[in-house]
Scaffold this active site. Structure first.
Site, PDB file in Angstrom:
ATOM      1  N   HIS A 111      -0.624  -9.876  29.480  1.00  0.00           N
ATOM      2  CA  HIS A 111       0.806  -9.842  29.169  1.00  0.00           C
ATOM      3  C   HIS A 111       0.988 -10.298  27.722  1.00  0.00           C
ATOM      4  O   HIS A 111       0.350 -11.271  27.297  1.00  0.00           O
ATOM      5  CB  HIS A 111       1.563 -10.765  30.136  1.00  0.00           C
ATOM      6  CG  HIS A 111       3.037 -10.753  29.915  1.00  0.00           C
ATOM      7  ND1 HIS A 111       3.854  -9.743  30.365  1.00  0.00           N
ATOM      8  CD2 HIS A 111       3.856 -11.615  29.249  1.00  0.00           C
ATOM      9  CE1 HIS A 111       5.103  -9.972  30.006  1.00  0.00           C
ATOM     10  NE2 HIS A 111       5.130 -11.115  29.327  1.00  0.00           N
ATOM     11  N   ASP A 147       4.068 -11.600  36.535  1.00  0.00           N
ATOM     12  CA  ASP A 147       3.781 -12.390  35.330  1.00  0.00           C
ATOM     13  C   ASP A 147       3.763 -13.898  35.596  1.00  0.00           C
ATOM     14  O   ASP A 147       4.037 -14.695  34.698  1.00  0.00           O
ATOM     15  CB  ASP A 147       4.803 -12.081  34.208  1.00  0.00           C
ATOM     16  CG  ASP A 147       4.768 -10.620  33.773  1.00  0.00           C
ATOM     17  OD1 ASP A 147       3.708  -9.981  33.908  1.00  0.00           O
ATOM     18  OD2 ASP A 147       5.806 -10.127  33.299  1.00  0.00           O
ATOM     19  N   ALA A 175      -4.574  -9.504  18.997  1.00  0.00           N
ATOM     20  CA  ALA A 175      -5.077 -10.669  19.749  1.00  0.00           C
ATOM     21  C   ALA A 175      -5.467 -10.260  21.170  1.00  0.00           C
ATOM     22  O   ALA A 175      -6.470 -10.739  21.716  1.00  0.00           O
ATOM     23  CB  ALA A 175      -4.012 -11.761  19.766  1.00  0.00           C
TER      24      ALA A 175
HETATM   25  C1  GRF Z   1      -0.014  -4.430  26.196  1.00  0.00           C
HETATM   26  O1  GRF Z   1       0.832  -5.014  25.253  1.00  0.00           O
HETATM   27  C2  GRF Z   1      -0.166  -5.315  27.409  1.00  0.00           C
HETATM   28  O2  GRF Z   1      -0.098  -6.667  27.103  1.00  0.00           O
HETATM   29  C3  GRF Z   1       1.032  -4.912  28.244  1.00  0.00           C
HETATM   30  O3  GRF Z   1       1.148  -3.528  28.059  1.00  0.00           O
HETATM   31  C4  GRF Z   1       0.592  -3.158  26.802  1.00  0.00           C
HETATM   32  C5  GRF Z   1      -0.442  -2.116  27.077  1.00  0.00           C
HETATM   33  O4  GRF Z   1      -0.955  -1.571  25.875  1.00  0.00           O
HETATM   34  N1  GRF Z   1       0.844  -5.313  29.616  1.00  0.00           N
HETATM   35  P1  GRF Z   1      -2.236  -0.621  25.925  1.00  0.00           P
HETATM   36  O5  GRF Z   1      -1.885   0.528  26.872  1.00  0.00           O
HETATM   37  O6  GRF Z   1      -3.382  -1.417  26.412  1.00  0.00           O
HETATM   38  O7  GRF Z   1      -2.403  -0.135  24.522  1.00  0.00           O
END
Ligand code: GRF
Length: 216
Positions: A111, A147, A175
């Site tokens: 998250h 979450d 990050a």
């Molecule tokens: C990330 O920011 C993750 O933290 C959230 O959804 C986004 C997914 O990005 N749960 P990706 O598909 O991995 O590029």
């Protein structure tokens, strides 16, 4: 060495999936990716799995009449592939309590905030609006409440005075790509586990430096 059979569930871009694929490409890494599931047929992230030769499954949620029947199909796909650990990486479906309970302790999520701050959506906009000077990301065990599962690992980044939700999202995403492989390693090595609703660690120390934001 037997590696932990891991599935990644995605719905979109899949940049975290890509980071996990890179980590697992090292045969010494304690987890291997055996399946990528998307609920969206056109998820861009599927391409990362295909290039890496990882089997993919598309399970469109729209083809199921209830959340439970969709989750049953997910569960069946995971069992067929003898999956031991599930990583949610931008998977945009709420999972039923039954499914979550079944995989409790064996399912993790990333998250883009320092939980328990900023659960849910529009995270970066809300972080900037709140005035916090540090944000970050969290990998946590998945529990029925969204979450809210115990954090496994967190990474912090500064929030800059001129940040927009987009610039902050990009910094946090960088990050995330470092943090998710680290957290997967921790759980695959059995050095963190879920016990009575808490994350229990063995053999880990924490970084001893301090992130101060802003700096002069
Ligand atoms: C990330 O920011 C993750 O933290 C959230 O959804 C986004 C997914 O990005 N749960 P990706 O598909 O991995 O590029």
């Amino acid at each position: 060495m037997s590696r932990v059979r891991t599935a990644v569930l995605i719905s979109g871009r899949g940049s975290n999936l890509k980071a996990l694929i890179s980590a697992c490409a090292d045969r010494q890494f304690p987890a291997e990716l055996v399946l990528v599931i998307s609920n969206q047929a056109d998820a861009a992230g599927l391409q990362h799995a295909r290039i890496a030769g990882i089997p993919t499954r598309i399970i469109p949620h729209t083809e199921f009449s209830s959340r439970e029947s969709f989750d049953t199909a997910l569960d069946a796909a995971l069992h067929e592939t003898r999956v031991e650990l599930v990583c949610l990486a931008g998977f945009m479906r709420i999972l039923s309590d039954g499914f979550v309970m079944k995989w409790q302790g064996r399912m993790i999520n990333i998250h883009p905030s320092l939980l328990p701050s900023f659960k849910g959506a529009r995270v970066h906009e809300r972080a900037i609006g709140s005035g916090v000077r540090i944000s970050g990301c969290t990998v946590h065990f998945v529990t029925p409440e969204m979450d809210s599962g115990p954090p496994i690992a967190q990474a912090a980044v500064p929030v800059r005075a001129d940040d927009t939700p987009e610039t902050l999202a990009a910094r946090v995403l960088g990050a995330e790509h470092r943090l998710y492989p680290l957290a997967l390693r921790m759980i695959a090595e059995g050095r963190v586990r879920l016990e009575n609703g808490n994350a229990v660690f063995s053999g880990y120390t924490s970084a001893d430096d301090v992130l101060i934001s802003p700096v002069e």
